[in-house]
Design a protein around this motif. Structure first.
Motif, PDB file in Angstrom:
ATOM      1  N   VAL A 145      39.240  39.383  38.417  1.00  0.00           N
ATOM      2  CA  VAL A 145      40.051  38.614  37.380  1.00  0.00           C
ATOM      3  C   VAL A 145      40.390  39.103  36.707  1.00  0.00           C
ATOM      4  CG1 VAL A 145      37.163  38.040  36.714  1.00  0.00           C
ATOM      5  CG2 VAL A 145      37.527  40.010  36.401  1.00  0.00           C
ATOM      6  N   VAL A 146      41.803  40.334  37.008  1.00  0.00           N
ATOM      7  CA  VAL A 146      42.219  40.766  35.944  1.00  0.00           C
ATOM      8  C   VAL A 146      43.547  40.317  37.201  1.00  0.00           C
ATOM      9  CG1 VAL A 146      40.940  42.795  35.122  1.00  0.00           C
ATOM     10  CG2 VAL A 146      42.210  43.001  37.203  1.00  0.00           C
ATOM     11  N   LYS A 178      43.363  47.708  39.486  1.00  0.00           N
ATOM     12  CA  LYS A 178      42.337  46.457  40.393  1.00  0.00           C
ATOM     13  C   LYS A 178      43.529  45.810  41.653  1.00  0.00           C
ATOM     14  CE  LYS A 178      39.069  43.513  39.439  1.00  0.00           C
ATOM     15  NZ  LYS A 178      38.118  43.537  38.788  1.00  0.00           N
ATOM     16  N   ASP A 203      34.268  35.528  36.197  1.00  0.00           N
ATOM     17  CA  ASP A 203      32.877  36.254  36.050  1.00  0.00           C
ATOM     18  C   ASP A 203      31.771  35.390  36.118  1.00  0.00           C
ATOM     19  OD1 ASP A 203      34.010  38.951  35.400  1.00  0.00           O
ATOM     20  OD2 ASP A 203      34.296  38.981  33.316  1.00  0.00           O
ATOM     21  N   ALA A 249      33.397  44.841  38.633  1.00  0.00           N
ATOM     22  CA  ALA A 249      33.057  46.137  37.281  1.00  0.00           C
ATOM     23  C   ALA A 249      32.106  46.143  37.242  1.00  0.00           C
ATOM     24  CB  ALA A 249      33.995  45.982  36.255  1.00  0.00           C
ATOM     25  N   LYS A 284      29.424  44.031  35.695  1.00  0.00           N
ATOM     26  CA  LYS A 284      28.920  42.744  36.108  1.00  0.00           C
ATOM     27  C   LYS A 284      27.387  42.378  37.025  1.00  0.00           C
ATOM     28  CE  LYS A 284      32.665  41.717  34.206  1.00  0.00           C
ATOM     29  NZ  LYS A 284      34.341  41.387  34.595  1.00  0.00           N
ATOM     30  N   ASN A 343      39.416  51.875  37.103  1.00  0.00           N
ATOM     31  CA  ASN A 343      40.766  51.211  36.095  1.00  0.00           C
ATOM     32  C   ASN A 343      41.052  52.568  35.443  1.00  0.00           C
ATOM     33  OD1 ASN A 343      42.200  50.725  34.289  1.00  0.00           O
ATOM     34  ND2 ASN A 343      41.800  47.949  34.627  1.00  0.00           N
ATOM     35  N   ARG A 392      33.176  42.574  21.815  1.00  0.00           N
ATOM     36  CA  ARG A 392      32.814  41.298  23.470  1.00  0.00           C
ATOM     37  C   ARG A 392      32.274  42.774  23.740  1.00  0.00           C
ATOM     38  NH1 ARG A 392      34.997  42.701  28.843  1.00  0.00           N
ATOM     39  NH2 ARG A 392      33.978  40.564  29.764  1.00  0.00           N
ATOM     40  N   GLN A 429      30.632  43.503  28.260  1.00  0.00           N
ATOM     41  CA  GLN A 429      30.631  42.987  29.726  1.00  0.00           C
ATOM     42  C   GLN A 429      29.093  42.866  29.640  1.00  0.00           C
ATOM     43  OE1 GLN A 429      32.733  45.243  33.309  1.00  0.00           O
ATOM     44  NE2 GLN A 429      33.217  46.294  31.096  1.00  0.00           N
ATOM     45  N   PHE A 465      35.565  38.358  31.294  1.00  0.00           N
ATOM     46  CA  PHE A 465      36.350  39.139  30.587  1.00  0.00           C
ATOM     47  C   PHE A 465      37.896  37.395  30.532  1.00  0.00           C
ATOM     48  CE2 PHE A 465      40.957  40.540  33.031  1.00  0.00           C
ATOM     49  CZ  PHE A 465      41.023  41.915  31.573  1.00  0.00           C
ATOM     50  N   ASN A 474      38.213  48.274  26.164  1.00  0.00           N
ATOM     51  CA  ASN A 474      38.564  48.019  28.007  1.00  0.00           C
ATOM     52  C   ASN A 474      40.208  49.061  28.291  1.00  0.00           C
ATOM     53  OD1 ASN A 474      38.526  46.148  30.297  1.00  0.00           O
ATOM     54  ND2 ASN A 474      38.165  44.769  28.447  1.00  0.00           N
ATOM     55  N   ILE A 481      35.660  51.444  33.179  1.00  0.00           N
ATOM     56  CA  ILE A 481      35.630  50.739  33.998  1.00  0.00           C
ATOM     57  C   ILE A 481      35.743  51.417  35.565  1.00  0.00           C
ATOM     58  CG2 ILE A 481      36.851  48.392  35.117  1.00  0.00           C
ATOM     59  CD1 ILE A 481      35.737  48.495  31.843  1.00  0.00           C
ATOM     60  N   TYR A 524      34.601  49.519  39.698  1.00  0.00           N
ATOM     61  CA  TYR A 524      34.581  48.486  40.582  1.00  0.00           C
ATOM     62  C   TYR A 524      34.029  49.313  41.576  1.00  0.00           C
ATOM     63  CZ  TYR A 524      38.373  47.187  37.500  1.00  0.00           C
ATOM     64  OH  TYR A 524      39.524  47.193  35.865  1.00  0.00           O
TER      65      TYR A 524
END
Ligand code: LMR
Length: 377
Positions: free
Chosen positions: A76-77, A83, A115, A133, A136, A192, A215, A217, A238, A255, A280, A282
């Protein structure tokens, strides 16, 4: 600090080789592709992904038939983040070392799945690999919220001692039965870096967050953290964060710099507090049916490529975050406040140990006790 590595033996497991009749290996011309837009995939390819997943129990390459196997790696990044770079490295190493039988396609920026649907896509075999992450996974494997505990690390240098395959935290992830039950195998842990807070007001003490909406996660631990700071929370994908900030639906978010900069969040946030308050991390995962359908040679090759990507990830993560911070400074749209040690300690005292203890039932009392003992030691 006592490390979990002193307490736990290495956790790499023997891999069971199950040959899946759906997957044959007969050569072909693999190509590694990084698509830069969802459109580039095209309707036909999307259909073939869906059909491939149905035709072979969800584990089969969309290449289909007797062709080479394809690992679709969705994330997603942005490609330039820690990542994104590790995903590229994984694809490169597979390309160089695994022969013509296996190819990797990397889909960054939520272009293929976001996500909201990527974990389902992994379980069904519509994609073969993800690196979400840890937060999630909250719904399907709540123990992974251990990585969301605020102030688990005082600096990035502490990360390898606490999050490695052979630590108690690593064990909770690599050996997670809830992931295994859902056809998900853990191949690696990437990171990250540490999170910073952003909003439109300066934040030097916990009460400065009061009344703002952040916001998060989808993690109960993260909600607990912001509760302690008097802030409201909204879980959002995200890919939606930039728009939500721009439109004022939320006031702030958390973040690492690389995610803030690559999503242009700094252009719609007047303040960043360098709090380094959270992590963060993964979890690089592969669809178990797919993995076990590969020959033992290819399984080893994938595992080795994952290890190389993890090493590379740790080599570049700090530099990429430093570069992103400099880009934000140069853009001059956002004031960065570096907390003094005393200010950071006040943030920490407001959530440690209270939030850690509040979620010990989902994370595991023993694990939390060990982390707290390390913290105090
Ligand atoms: C987020 O959703 O804020 C990040 O975890 C995205 C990512 O994968 O780094």
């Amino acid at each position: 600090m006592t490390t979990g590595s002193e307490l736990h033996a290495p956790l790499r497991r023997e891999r069971t080789i199950l040959r899946n009749p759906c997957t044959a290996h007969s050569g072909g011309n693999p190509m590694r592709v990084t698509l830069t837009s969802r459109k580039a995939l095209g309707t036909a390819a999307v259909l073939s992904i869906a059909l491939g997943a149905t035709a072979c129990g969800g584990a089969r390459s969309a290449g289909g038939g007797d062709g080479p196997q394809t690992i679709r790696f969705s994330h997603v990044v942005a490609a330039e983040t820690p990542k994104g770079q590790a995903a590229e490295k994984f694809a490169e190493v597979v390309d160089e070392n695994c022969g013509d039988e296996l190819t990797v396609e990397v889909y960054p920026n939520s272009e293929l799945y976001g996500d909201e649907d990527e974990l389902q896509a992994l379980q069904s075999g519509a994609v073969q690999m993800l690196a979400p992450a840890s937060a999630k996974f909250t719904t399907i494997a709540p123990q992974l919220q251990v990585l969301d505990l605020p102030f688990l690390f005082d600096s990035v240098d502490d990360i390898p001692d606490i999050v490695s395959p052979d630590t108690a935290v690593g064990q909770a992830i690599y050996e997670n039965q809830e992931l295994a039950d859902r056809n998900i195998q853990v191949l690696g842990l990437w990171d990250n870096g540490l999170k910073q807070l952003s909003s439109n007001t300066e934040m030097t003490q916990p009460s400065d967050l009061g009344g703002q909406r952040f916001r998060i996660q989808p993690s109960d631990v993260l909600q607990g953290q912001f509760d302690q700071w008097g802030a409201a929370t909204t879980p959002l994908a995200f890919a939606e964060v930039y728009n939500a900030l721009q439109q004022g639906v939320i006031d702030g978010q958390e973040n690492p710099y690389s995610n803030i900069e690559s999503q242009n969040m700094h252009t719609v946030q007047e303040h960043i507090t360098e709090s380094n308050h959270g992590y963060i991390g993964y979890v690089q995962t592969i669809n178990t049916d797919f993995f076990e359908s590969l020959s033992s040679e290819l399984q080893d090759c994938v595992t080795t490529a994952s290890d190389e990507a993890a090493t590379y990830n740790r080599e570049v993560a700090a530099d990429l975050n430093d570069e992103a911070k400099q880009t934000i400074i140069d853009a001059d749209t956002t004031e960065i406040t570096e907390l003094t040690p005393e200010q950071r300690q006040a943030f920490k005292d407001s959530v440690v140990p209270s939030v850690w203890e509040d979620y010990a039932d989902v994370i595991g009392q023993d694990l939390v006790d060990e982390l707290l003992a390390n913290e105090q030691g």
